[in-house]
Design a protein around this motif. Structure first.
Motif, PDB file in Angstrom:
ATOM      1  N   ASP A  56       0.807  -1.236   0.000  1.00 48.82           N
ATOM      2  CA  ASP A  56       0.000   0.000   0.000  1.00 48.82           C
ATOM      3  C   ASP A  56       0.832   1.274   0.000  1.00 48.82           C
ATOM      4  OD1 ASP A  56      -0.973  -0.607   3.468  1.00 48.82           O
ATOM      5  OD2 ASP A  56       0.873   0.237   2.632  1.00 48.82           O
ATOM      6  N   SER A  57       2.144   1.124  -0.171  1.00 52.26           N
ATOM      7  CA  SER A  57       3.114   2.241  -0.245  1.00 52.26           C
ATOM      8  C   SER A  57       2.937   3.274   0.863  1.00 52.26           C
ATOM      9  CB  SER A  57       3.117   2.917  -1.629  1.00 52.26           C
ATOM     10  OG  SER A  57       1.832   3.208  -2.080  1.00 52.26           O
ATOM     11  N   LYS A  58       2.477   2.768   2.024  1.00 58.33           N
ATOM     12  CA  LYS A  58       2.398   3.646   3.210  1.00 58.33           C
ATOM     13  C   LYS A  58       3.226   2.986   4.298  1.00 58.33           C
ATOM     14  CE  LYS A  58      -2.414   4.710   2.485  1.00 58.33           C
ATOM     15  NZ  LYS A  58      -3.735   4.437   3.042  1.00 58.33           N
ATOM     16  N   THR A  59       3.831   3.822   5.164  1.00 54.48           N
ATOM     17  CA  THR A  59       4.617   3.257   6.273  1.00 54.48           C
ATOM     18  C   THR A  59       3.688   2.434   7.162  1.00 54.48           C
ATOM     19  OG1 THR A  59       6.048   5.177   6.238  1.00 54.48           O
ATOM     20  CG2 THR A  59       6.130   3.795   8.209  1.00 54.48           C
ATOM     21  N   PRO A  60       3.988   1.155   7.371  1.00 51.82           N
ATOM     22  CA  PRO A  60       3.089   0.338   8.190  1.00 51.82           C
ATOM     23  C   PRO A  60       3.149   0.742   9.647  1.00 51.82           C
ATOM     24  CG  PRO A  60       4.739  -0.998   7.023  1.00 51.82           C
ATOM     25  CD  PRO A  60       5.132   0.423   6.885  1.00 51.82           C
ATOM     26  N   THR A  61       2.084   0.381  10.378  1.00 53.87           N
ATOM     27  CA  THR A  61       2.074   0.593  11.824  1.00 53.87           C
ATOM     28  C   THR A  61       2.677  -0.628  12.500  1.00 53.87           C
ATOM     29  OG1 THR A  61      -0.181  -0.262  11.852  1.00 53.87           O
ATOM     30  CG2 THR A  61       0.087   2.129  11.791  1.00 53.87           C
ATOM     31  N   SER A  62       3.144  -0.421  13.729  1.00 56.43           N
ATOM     32  CA  SER A  62       3.851  -1.511  14.419  1.00 56.43           C
ATOM     33  C   SER A  62       2.905  -2.660  14.766  1.00 56.43           C
ATOM     34  CB  SER A  62       4.549  -0.985  15.675  1.00 56.43           C
ATOM     35  OG  SER A  62       3.655  -0.200  16.427  1.00 56.43           O
ATOM     36  N   VAL A  63       1.621  -2.349  14.945  1.00 54.62           N
ATOM     37  CA  VAL A  63       0.611  -3.404  15.122  1.00 54.62           C
ATOM     38  C   VAL A  63      -0.216  -3.376  13.848  1.00 54.62           C
ATOM     39  CG1 VAL A  63      -1.306  -4.270  16.499  1.00 54.62           C
ATOM     40  CG2 VAL A  63       0.591  -3.069  17.612  1.00 54.62           C
ATOM     41  N   LEU A  64      -0.072  -4.397  13.025  1.00 54.48           N
ATOM     42  CA  LEU A  64      -0.590  -4.307  11.662  1.00 54.48           C
ATOM     43  C   LEU A  64      -2.114  -4.197  11.586  1.00 54.48           C
ATOM     44  CD1 LEU A  64       1.847  -6.767   9.855  1.00 54.48           C
ATOM     45  CD2 LEU A  64       1.733  -4.292   9.587  1.00 54.48           C
ATOM     46  N   VAL A  65      -2.823  -4.779  12.564  1.00 58.47           N
ATOM     47  CA  VAL A  65      -4.296  -4.700  12.502  1.00 58.47           C
ATOM     48  C   VAL A  65      -4.807  -3.381  13.105  1.00 58.47           C
ATOM     49  CG1 VAL A  65      -4.616  -7.197  12.504  1.00 58.47           C
ATOM     50  CG2 VAL A  65      -4.635  -5.936  14.692  1.00 58.47           C
ATOM     51  N   ASN A  66      -3.915  -2.616  13.694  1.00 55.85           N
ATOM     52  CA  ASN A  66      -4.321  -1.349  14.315  1.00 55.85           C
ATOM     53  C   ASN A  66      -3.702  -0.182  13.555  1.00 55.85           C
ATOM     54  OD1 ASN A  66      -4.930   0.828  15.903  1.00 55.85           O
ATOM     55  ND2 ASN A  66      -3.973   0.031  17.764  1.00 55.85           N
TER      56      ASN A  66
END
Lengths: 267, 256
Positions: A213-223
Motif C-alpha cells: 500500500d506504499s504507506k509506512t506500516p504501523t507496528s501493530v498491523l491490525v491497528n
C-alpha cells in the motif's frame, strides 16, 4: 551448473506446493471469505487489509520453503561433501547458485501468491488487489528466498556437523515456527524495538505491507492507529541479516560433512 | 599413491568407541583390494578417503604431482537431488568430467535401461549398485573407490559386474570386499586384510594360493591378525587351513 536443476527441484517439490502455496492459500481464503464476513471492511481500508494478508502469507510461504530446503541440504550432505573435494564445483559456487535459485523460486511462488490474493479479493470485493509497488514486492520475494535458504542451510549443517543431528524434522521446522511466530505477532502486538528490528522476519513483513500500500506500516498491523515503524531501520535490519546469514551459510557449506543416513528415500 | 596416517573415526556421539583407530597405511600401487568381514571398517575407510565423514588424522593422495580426485560406486554421493538417473548422471559427468555414452552403455549391458527415467531415491538396492558401478567407471577420476561391487546382485548381473571390474585394468582403484573369490579374479597389485578397524598387508596376490591361516603362531608367520576375540596367524606354505579354501573372511572368523 546447478542453478537450473536446483530451481527445478524446488519448483517440483510437493511439500513446497503443499506447505508453501496450498496451506497459505487456505489461510488467504479464510482471511478473505471467512474472517472478513463478520464485519464490513470500509472500502478505504480494503487495500491495507489485503496488504496485511499478503505480507503474512508471503512470510509463511517463504518459511515453508525454508523447511523444504533444510531437508534437501540434509539429504544431499554426503553428495556435497564429495563434490566439493572431487569436482570443479566449489562451496562458494554451490552456495551462490542455490541461493540465486532459491531467490528466483520464491519470486515465482510469491508472484503466484500475489495473483491469487488479487483474484480472491476480486471475487469477494470486486477489486483486483495487487501491490502498489510490484517491483518492490518482487525484490522482497528474491531477498526472502535468499534469507530463508541461508538460514536453513546454516541450521542444518551446524546441527549435523557439530551437534550430531539424527532427526531432521525439528530443525527443519524452525523456519516455519519463526515465520508463523513473528508473522502473527506483528499482526496483533507491538514487539520491543530491539526485537522488532533485531529479527529479520518482522521487518520483512513490514516491508511487504509497505510494498502493497506504499504507506509506512504501523507496528501493530491490525491497528492503523498504532505507532508507525521506522522504515529505514527495517531496511537496515534486512540488509544486515542478509549479509550475516549469507556469510554463515558460506562458512557452514564449506565445512559440510555427510549425514548419518543410510536411506533417504523421498517421495 | 594414497597415504593414510593415524586415521581415527569414532562412532557417532559415543566417546572412546572407534570404527578406525590410528590407522596408517600407504596404497602405493595402482590396484588394491582390501578384504574383510562386515563391520571391519572397510566402507568407513573409503568414506574417509572420499572426505564425506569426519575423521582425525591425515589422508593424502597425489597423482602426477597433483591432488587426486576420486570416483566411487557408493550411491550416497550421487544424491544431490531426487532426480532421474539420466539427469543425475549427466550432471555429475558435467561437474567431474566423464563419458555419458560409456555410462549408458554400461547400463544397457546390464539390461537396466528402465532405471534411466527412475528417480534416484526409488532405485532398488541392486539397481543402485549397478548405477554406482556405472558412474564410477564413467567419471574421469584419478582413483576409483569400490565398495562391495557384487553384493545384492543376481547371479547373472554379478558376473557382468565382475567382468566390468576386470576392465578396470586401465584404472587405479581401491576395492573393498569380503568375497575372496573376487580377489582371485581381479588380480590386483596388492591385497590387504582388514579386521576390526586394523589393516594388514599389502600382500602380493600371487602368493594368495600359498597362504595359510592358523590359530597358533607356528614358525615364521607373515602377519598376526587380531580377530574379535582370537588371534590368527597368516603364514606361507603351511598352516591349519589354506586361505583359498574359504569363500569369505567371515568364514575364517567364524562369527567373531
Amino acid at each position: 551448473m546447478i542453478f537450473t536443476p536446483n530451481l527445478r527441484s524446488i519448483l517440483k517439490s510437493r511439500p513446497i506446493w503443499l506447505w508453501g502455496i496450498s496451506f497459505v492459500v487456505f489461510w488467504l481464503f479464510m482471511g478473505v471469505f471467512v474472517f472478513a464476513s463478520d464485519y464490513s471492511i470500509p472500502k478505504n481500508m480494503l487495500h491495507e487489509y489485503a496488504g496485511v494478508w499478503f505480507a503474512l502469507d508471503s512470510i509463511i510461504s517463504v518459511s515453508a520453503i525454508g523447511v523444504t530446503m533444510s531437508y534437501s541440504i540434509y539429504f544431499s550432505s554426503n553428495s556435497l561433501a564429495y563434490l566439493f573435494r572431487n569436482s570443479k564445483m566449489s562451496p562458494l559456487r554451490y552456495y551462490l547458485e542455490t541461493m540465486a535459485s532459491a531467490g528466483v523460486a520464491f519470486v515465482i511462488l510469491g508472484s503466484i501468491l500475489m495473483l491469487i490474493t488479487g483474484i480472491f479479493f476480486y471475487i469477494k470485493f470486486h477489486i483486483f488487489e495487487l501491490p502498489n509497488l510490484i517491483a518492490y514486492s518482487i525484490v522482497l520475494f528474491f531477498i526472502s528466498g535468499i534469507i530463508f535458504y541461508s538460514m536453513a542451510a546454516t541450521l542444518v549443517i551446524v546441527f549435523n556437523n557439530w551437534l550430531g543431528l539424527r532427526n531432521i524434522n525439528f530443525i527443519s521446522f524452525i523456519s516455519l515456527f519463526l515465520g508463523m511466530g513473528f508473522g502473527y505477532t506483528a499482526l496483533y502486538s507491538k514487539l520491543p524495538s530491539n526485537i522488532m528490528y533485531g529479527n529479520f522476519i518482522t521487518p520483512l513483513e513490514y516491508l511487504y505491507v509497505y510494498s502493497f500500500d506504499s504507506k509506512t506500516p504501523t507496528s501493530v498491523l491490525v491497528n492503523p492507529y498504532s505507532e508507525p515503524i521506522k522504515l529505514n531501520l527495517a531496511i537496515l535490519s534486512i540488509f544486515i541479516w542478509t549479509i550475516i546469514l549469507m556469510l554463515l551459510a558460506i562458512f557452514t557449506i564449506k565445512n559440510i560433512k555427510g549425514s548419518y543416513i543410510e536411506e533417504a528415500r523421498m517421495t | 599413491m594414497i597415504r593414510v596416517e593415524n586415521l581415527t573415526v569414532s562412532k557417532s556421539r559415543k566417546k572412546n568407541q572407534y570404527i578406525l583407530s590410528n590407522l596408517s597405511i600407504n596404497f602405493e600401487d595402482p590396484k588394491n583390494v582390501i578384504i574383510g568381514p562386515n563391520g571391519s571398517g572397510k566402507t568407513t575407510l573409503l568414506k574417509a578417503i572420499l572426505g564425506i565423514i569426519k575423521y582425525n588424522g591425515e589422508i593424502k593422495c597425489y597423482f602426477e604431482g597433483k591432488k587426486c580426485n576420486f570416483a566411487t560406486n557408493l550411491d550416497l554421493v550421487y544424491r544431490l537431488y531426487n532426480d532421474s538417473v539420466n539427469n543425475i548422471s549427466k550432471l555429475y559427468i558435467n561437474m567431474i568430467g566423464g563419458d555419458y555414452n560409456q555410462f549408458k552403455n554400461i547400463i544397457e549391458t546390464f539390461k537396466m535401461t528402465r532405471i534411466l527415467d527412475t528417480k534416484i531415491y526409488k532405485l532398488s538396492t541392486g539397481e543402485t549398485k549397478i548405477f554406482g558401478l556405472a558412474m564410477a567407471y564413467s567419471l574421469n577420476a584419478d582413483y576409483i573407490l569400490i565398495d562391495e561391487p557384487t553384493e545384492n546382485l543376481d547371479p547373472s548381473r554379478r558376473e557382468l559386474a565382475e567382468r566390468l571390474i576386470e576392465q578396470f585394468v586401465s584404472k587405479r582403484y581401491l576395492l573393498v570386499t569380503h568375497d575372496l573369490k573376487l580377489l582371485k579374479k581381479l588380480r590386483p597389485n596388492r591385497f590387504f586384510i582388514m579386521i576390526s578397524g586394523k589393516i594388514y598387508g599389502g600382500f602380493d596376490p600371487s602368493i594368495f594360493d600359498r597362504l595359510f591361516i592358523s590359530r597358533e603362531g607356528k614358525g615364521n608367520y607373515i602377519a598376526e591378525i587380531q580377530g574379535g576375540f582370537s588371534k590368527y596367524y597368516l603364514s606361507l606354505d603351511s598352516g591349519d587351513f589354506p586361505l583359498s579354501s574359504f569363500s569369505s573372511i567371515e568364514e575364517i572368523l567364524g562369527g567373531e
